[in-house]
Design a protein around this motif. Structure first.
Motif, PDB file in Angstrom:
ATOM      1  N   THR A  21     -82.276  46.283  -2.166  1.00 15.87           N
ATOM      2  CA  THR A  21     -82.997  45.089  -1.998  1.00 15.87           C
ATOM      3  C   THR A  21     -83.230  44.401  -3.211  1.00 15.87           C
ATOM      4  OG1 THR A  21     -85.159  46.533  -1.923  1.00 15.87           O
ATOM      5  CG2 THR A  21     -84.144  46.002   0.189  1.00 15.87           C
ATOM      6  N   PRO A  22     -83.672  43.168  -3.125  1.00 15.42           N
ATOM      7  CA  PRO A  22     -84.264  42.359  -4.301  1.00 15.42           C
ATOM      8  C   PRO A  22     -85.331  43.196  -5.263  1.00 15.42           C
ATOM      9  CG  PRO A  22     -84.252  40.956  -2.591  1.00 15.42           C
ATOM     10  CD  PRO A  22     -84.104  42.342  -2.065  1.00 15.42           C
ATOM     11  N   PRO A  23     -85.459  42.976  -6.501  1.00 13.86           N
ATOM     12  CA  PRO A  23     -86.652  43.765  -6.924  1.00 13.86           C
ATOM     13  C   PRO A  23     -88.018  43.238  -6.653  1.00 13.86           C
ATOM     14  CG  PRO A  23     -85.497  42.267  -8.579  1.00 13.86           C
ATOM     15  CD  PRO A  23     -84.880  42.348  -7.099  1.00 13.86           C
ATOM     16  N   HIS A  24     -88.945  44.313  -6.581  1.00  7.91           N
ATOM     17  CA  HIS A  24     -90.105  44.038  -6.299  1.00  7.91           C
ATOM     18  C   HIS A  24     -91.047  43.332  -7.253  1.00  7.91           C
ATOM     19  CE1 HIS A  24     -93.682  44.644  -3.782  1.00  7.91           C
ATOM     20  NE2 HIS A  24     -94.426  45.020  -4.841  1.00  7.91           N
ATOM     21  N   ARG A  25     -91.754  42.537  -6.965  1.00  8.59           N
ATOM     22  CA  ARG A  25     -92.583  41.851  -8.200  1.00  8.59           C
ATOM     23  C   ARG A  25     -93.643  42.874  -8.585  1.00  8.59           C
ATOM     24  NH1 ARG A  25     -91.218  37.774 -10.122  1.00  8.59           N
ATOM     25  NH2 ARG A  25     -91.389  35.587  -9.700  1.00  8.59           N
ATOM     26  N   LYS A  26     -93.629  43.335  -9.788  1.00  6.08           N
ATOM     27  CA  LYS A  26     -94.654  44.108 -10.353  1.00  6.08           C
ATOM     28  C   LYS A  26     -95.889  43.236 -10.812  1.00  6.08           C
ATOM     29  CE  LYS A  26     -94.972  47.435 -13.878  1.00  6.08           C
ATOM     30  NZ  LYS A  26     -94.550  48.218 -14.847  1.00  6.08           N
ATOM     31  N   PHE A  27     -95.903  41.888 -11.159  1.00  6.04           N
ATOM     32  CA  PHE A  27     -96.876  41.169 -11.693  1.00  6.04           C
ATOM     33  C   PHE A  27     -96.805  40.016 -10.657  1.00  6.04           C
ATOM     34  CE2 PHE A  27     -95.169  43.204 -15.371  1.00  6.04           C
ATOM     35  CZ  PHE A  27     -96.141  43.555 -16.029  1.00  6.04           C
ATOM     36  N   LYS A  28     -98.023  39.856 -10.113  1.00  8.23           N
ATOM     37  CA  LYS A  28     -98.484  38.643  -9.287  1.00  8.23           C
ATOM     38  C   LYS A  28     -98.637  37.565 -10.111  1.00  8.23           C
ATOM     39  CE  LYS A  28     -98.491  40.798  -5.328  1.00  8.23           C
ATOM     40  NZ  LYS A  28     -97.513  40.640  -4.225  1.00  8.23           N
ATOM     41  N   LYS A  29     -99.407  37.584 -11.080  1.00  8.33           N
ATOM     42  CA  LYS A  29     -99.667  36.446 -11.945  1.00  8.33           C
ATOM     43  C   LYS A  29     -99.501  36.854 -13.597  1.00  8.33           C
ATOM     44  CE  LYS A  29    -103.453  34.953  -9.119  1.00  8.33           C
ATOM     45  NZ  LYS A  29    -104.931  34.876  -8.878  1.00  8.33           N
ATOM     46  N   ASN A  30     -99.239  35.917 -14.194  1.00  7.65           N
ATOM     47  CA  ASN A  30     -99.288  36.119 -15.935  1.00  7.65           C
ATOM     48  C   ASN A  30     -98.131  37.032 -16.205  1.00  7.65           C
ATOM     49  OD1 ASN A  30    -101.076  34.261 -15.947  1.00  7.65           O
ATOM     50  ND2 ASN A  30    -102.883  35.816 -15.846  1.00  7.65           N
ATOM     51  N   ALA A  31     -97.062  37.147 -15.528  1.00  9.91           N
ATOM     52  CA  ALA A  31     -96.024  38.083 -15.789  1.00  9.91           C
ATOM     53  C   ALA A  31     -95.442  37.800 -17.316  1.00  9.91           C
ATOM     54  CB  ALA A  31     -94.986  38.145 -14.739  1.00  9.91           C
ATOM     55  N   PRO A  32     -95.325  38.931 -18.027  1.00 12.28           N
ATOM     56  CA  PRO A  32     -94.433  38.692 -19.438  1.00 12.28           C
ATOM     57  C   PRO A  32     -93.218  37.811 -19.290  1.00 12.28           C
ATOM     58  CG  PRO A  32     -94.970  41.088 -19.156  1.00 12.28           C
ATOM     59  CD  PRO A  32     -95.052  40.175 -17.701  1.00 12.28           C
ATOM     60  N   ASP A  33     -92.840  36.982 -20.071  1.00 13.89           N
ATOM     61  CA  ASP A  33     -91.457  36.315 -19.933  1.00 13.89           C
ATOM     62  C   ASP A  33     -90.176  37.428 -19.725  1.00 13.89           C
ATOM     63  OD1 ASP A  33     -92.574  33.906 -20.180  1.00 13.89           O
ATOM     64  OD2 ASP A  33     -92.351  33.738 -22.329  1.00 13.89           O
ATOM     65  N   TRP A  34     -90.146  38.506 -20.344  1.00 14.32           N
ATOM     66  CA  TRP A  34     -89.117  39.395 -20.277  1.00 14.32           C
ATOM     67  C   TRP A  34     -89.065  39.814 -18.931  1.00 14.32           C
ATOM     68  CZ3 TRP A  34     -90.401  44.099 -18.881  1.00 14.32           C
ATOM     69  CH2 TRP A  34     -91.673  44.688 -18.899  1.00 14.32           C
ATOM     70  N   TYR A  35     -90.278  40.128 -18.354  1.00 16.58           N
ATOM     71  CA  TYR A  35     -90.062  40.558 -16.789  1.00 16.58           C
ATOM     72  C   TYR A  35     -89.618  39.665 -16.030  1.00 16.58           C
ATOM     73  CZ  TYR A  35     -91.466  42.720 -12.466  1.00 16.58           C
ATOM     74  OH  TYR A  35     -91.169  43.335 -11.399  1.00 16.58           O
ATOM     75  N   GLU A  36     -90.190  38.514 -16.148  1.00 17.01           N
ATOM     76  CA  GLU A  36     -89.541  37.363 -15.243  1.00 17.01           C
ATOM     77  C   GLU A  36     -87.938  37.212 -15.186  1.00 17.01           C
ATOM     78  OE1 GLU A  36     -90.980  35.115 -12.922  1.00 17.01           O
ATOM     79  OE2 GLU A  36     -92.763  36.364 -12.947  1.00 17.01           O
ATOM     80  N   GLU A  37     -87.682  37.319 -16.703  1.00 23.41           N
ATOM     81  CA  GLU A  37     -86.108  37.062 -16.928  1.00 23.41           C
ATOM     82  C   GLU A  37     -85.165  38.061 -16.195  1.00 23.41           C
ATOM     83  OE1 GLU A  37     -83.316  37.220 -20.889  1.00 23.41           O
ATOM     84  OE2 GLU A  37     -85.243  36.174 -21.040  1.00 23.41           O
ATOM     85  N   ILE A  38     -85.649  39.393 -16.129  1.00 22.94           N
ATOM     86  CA  ILE A  38     -84.995  40.398 -15.660  1.00 22.94           C
ATOM     87  C   ILE A  38     -85.123  40.656 -14.293  1.00 22.94           C
ATOM     88  CG2 ILE A  38     -85.102  43.229 -15.456  1.00 22.94           C
ATOM     89  CD1 ILE A  38     -85.923  43.229 -18.300  1.00 22.94           C
ATOM     90  N   HIS A  39     -86.419  39.996 -13.723  1.00 20.61           N
ATOM     91  CA  HIS A  39     -86.424  39.796 -12.153  1.00 20.61           C
ATOM     92  C   HIS A  39     -85.669  38.980 -11.513  1.00 20.61           C
ATOM     93  CE1 HIS A  39     -88.356  38.400  -8.260  1.00 20.61           C
ATOM     94  NE2 HIS A  39     -88.834  39.554  -8.300  1.00 20.61           N
ATOM     95  N   GLU A  40     -85.515  37.637 -12.218  1.00 18.32           N
ATOM     96  CA  GLU A  40     -84.661  36.671 -11.896  1.00 18.32           C
ATOM     97  C   GLU A  40     -83.262  36.956 -11.905  1.00 18.32           C
ATOM     98  OE1 GLU A  40     -84.753  33.008  -9.884  1.00 18.32           O
ATOM     99  OE2 GLU A  40     -86.170  34.163 -10.254  1.00 18.32           O
TER     100      GLU A  40
END
Length: 178
Positions: free
Chosen positions: A144-163
């Motif tokens: 399945t798609p990765p679960h969102r660990k951060f709801k708000k203010n996620a670090p840029d590196w996490y957003e990039e990996i998640h996307e």
């Protein structure tokens, strides 16, 4: 409608579907979800699973489970079915319908998909976020798609990996349907 009418209709429709690239293998006849999992294990193909809602008329006033048909997603009266295809986009199984208020993952559990995948052959099933959590229950057989660990203010590196991971899974699911 009797058997001969249905057989004739199938005989007329199959060539029309074949002209458009949709063929039905005459030797593959899967009637249960267990047979689908077994077939995917034998052929080594990836499966794709998704839930779909079918809009229906509102159940009668006296029916006790009338509210269960209201879909939380579409806010309409619906029934839900689980559709299973192989990596080539061929329909392998469509579950019996149930009330539209049921979540995709609940429907999969009720059909004992978790048990079939943990006890059956090693197969890979691509799914959308509605099945998040089945991967852990099946030893990673449901992707399945990765679960969102951060709801708000996620670090840029996490957003990039998640996307990147989300897009890779979406691409894999979409290319199998083309």
């Amino acid at each position: 409608m009797n058997r001969s009418t249905v057989t004739r209709a199938i005989g007329e429709v199959r060539p029309l579907l074949a002209e458009r690239g949709c063929t039905v293998s005459p030797d593959v006849r899967l009637r249960t979800l267990a047979e689908v999992v077994g077939h995917l294990g034998e052929t080594g193909k990836t499966g794709i699973i998704d839930g779909t809602e079918i809009r229906v008329r509102r159940p009668a006033v006296g029916r006790k489970d009338r509210d269960k048909f209201i879909s939380g997603k579409n806010k309409q009266n619906a029934v839900k079915a689980m559709v299973f295809t192989d990596g080539d986009g061929r329909l392998l199984f469509c579950s019996p319908t149930g009330p539209g208020s049921r979540a995709d993952i609940t429907h999969a559990r009720e059909l004992e998909l978790v048990k079939l995948l943990t006890d059956g052959p090693a197969v890979e099933i691509l799914a959308d976020a509605g099945y998040q959590g089945l991967g852990a229950e099946t030893g990673g057989r449901v992707v399945t798609p990765p679960h969102r660990k951060f709801k708000k203010n996620a670090p840029d590196w996490y957003e990039e990996i998640h996307e990147r991971r989300r897009k890779a899974l979406d691409l894999a699911r979409a290319k199998d349907r083309l």
